[in-house]
Design a protein around this motif. Structure first.
Motif, PDB file in Angstrom:
ATOM      1  N   UNK A  72     -10.502  50.708 -73.752  1.00 54.83           N
ATOM      2  CA  UNK A  72     -11.533  51.496 -73.067  1.00 54.83           C
ATOM      3  C   UNK A  72     -11.155  51.720 -71.609  1.00 54.83           C
ATOM      4  N   UNK A  73     -10.684  50.668 -70.956  1.00 55.23           N
ATOM      5  CA  UNK A  73     -10.281  50.812 -69.552  1.00 55.23           C
ATOM      6  C   UNK A  73      -9.088  51.753 -69.425  1.00 55.23           C
ATOM      7  N   UNK A  74      -8.127  51.629 -70.345  1.00 54.86           N
ATOM      8  CA  UNK A  74      -6.945  52.494 -70.282  1.00 54.86           C
ATOM      9  C   UNK A  74      -7.342  53.956 -70.456  1.00 54.86           C
ATOM     10  N   UNK A  75      -8.228  54.238 -71.402  1.00 54.66           N
ATOM     11  CA  UNK A  75      -8.678  55.624 -71.621  1.00 54.66           C
ATOM     12  C   UNK A  75      -9.459  56.117 -70.408  1.00 54.66           C
ATOM     13  N   UNK A  78      -6.989  56.883 -67.611  1.00 52.52           N
ATOM     14  CA  UNK A  78      -6.288  58.127 -67.933  1.00 52.52           C
ATOM     15  C   UNK A  78      -7.186  59.330 -67.701  1.00 52.52           C
ATOM     16  N   UNK A  79      -8.446  59.208 -68.085  1.00 51.48           N
ATOM     17  CA  UNK A  79      -9.392  60.309 -67.876  1.00 51.48           C
ATOM     18  C   UNK A  79      -9.589  60.619 -66.405  1.00 51.48           C
ATOM     19  N   UNK A  80      -9.708  59.567 -65.592  1.00 50.91           N
ATOM     20  CA  UNK A  80      -9.881  59.771 -64.139  1.00 50.91           C
ATOM     21  C   UNK A  80      -8.654  60.471 -63.554  1.00 50.91           C
ATOM     22  N   UNK A  81      -7.459  59.990 -63.938  1.00 44.13           N
ATOM     23  CA  UNK A  81      -6.246  60.634 -63.427  1.00 44.13           C
ATOM     24  C   UNK A  81      -6.147  62.087 -63.874  1.00 44.13           C
TER      25      UNK A  81
END
Length: 167
Positions: A72-75, A78-81
């Motif tokens: 969840x944190x990785x997604x 990635x979404x923020x970037x």
């Protein structure tokens, strides 16, 4: 004749004991037993492997809470970037459009400026200005005694702190 019968019997590797023939027992087929045993072992090994594979698959299908949090944190990161990258790209595109519109305005203003300068230059006749100054306004050319020369030391400008002397 007895000789021939004994010879045939010895050739066949069996002999008759008494007046009855014994029933022949079949030789045990060790190869078939070994094949059946190997086949059973293979089947058992295959069943064990299938059980192990099923256990591994079940273990892999279960996700721990920490793994779910990590994903969840990785997604999210990635979404923020990705969102930031898209915003930067759109801002840059908007700025490029603004710059191009300002450049076109500058080009239009320069063209208008050049046109106005040419119009002014063409409207002023220097001969008529000189005639008007000399005849109507009573002006005259400066005499040699009225001209004062100044020298400037490697500067592009000169500051005037007092009035220019008359003589």
């Amino acid at each position: 004749m007895k000789n021939q019968t004994e010879r045939r019997a010895s050739e066949r590797n069996y002999y008759v004991d008494g007046n009855t023939v014994r029933r022949m027992e079949a030789v045990p087929d060790y190869r078939r037993e070994r094949r059946e045993r190997e086949e059973r072992e293979r089947e058992e090994q295959l069943r064990r492997r299938k059980r192990q594979v099923r256990r591994n698959q079940e273990r892999q299908l279960r996700m721990s809470k920490s793994y779910v949090v990590f994903l969840t944190m990785a997604v999210t990161v990635f979404g923020v970037f990705a969102g930031t990258y898209i915003k930067i790209q759109s801002d840059m595109t908007a700025r490029m459009n603004t710059i191009s519109s300002l450049e076109s305005q500058i080009a239009d203003l320069k063209a208008d400026n050049d046109e106005a300068y040419k119009r002014i230059r063409m409207s002023v006749d220097l001969d008529s200005v000189r005639e008007k100054a000399l005849n109507e306004l009573g002006m005259s050319y400066a005499k040699e005694s009225q001209i004062i020369y100044y020298t400037v030391d490697n500067d592009d400008f000169m500051n005037q702190y007092s009035e220019i002397p008359q003589k």
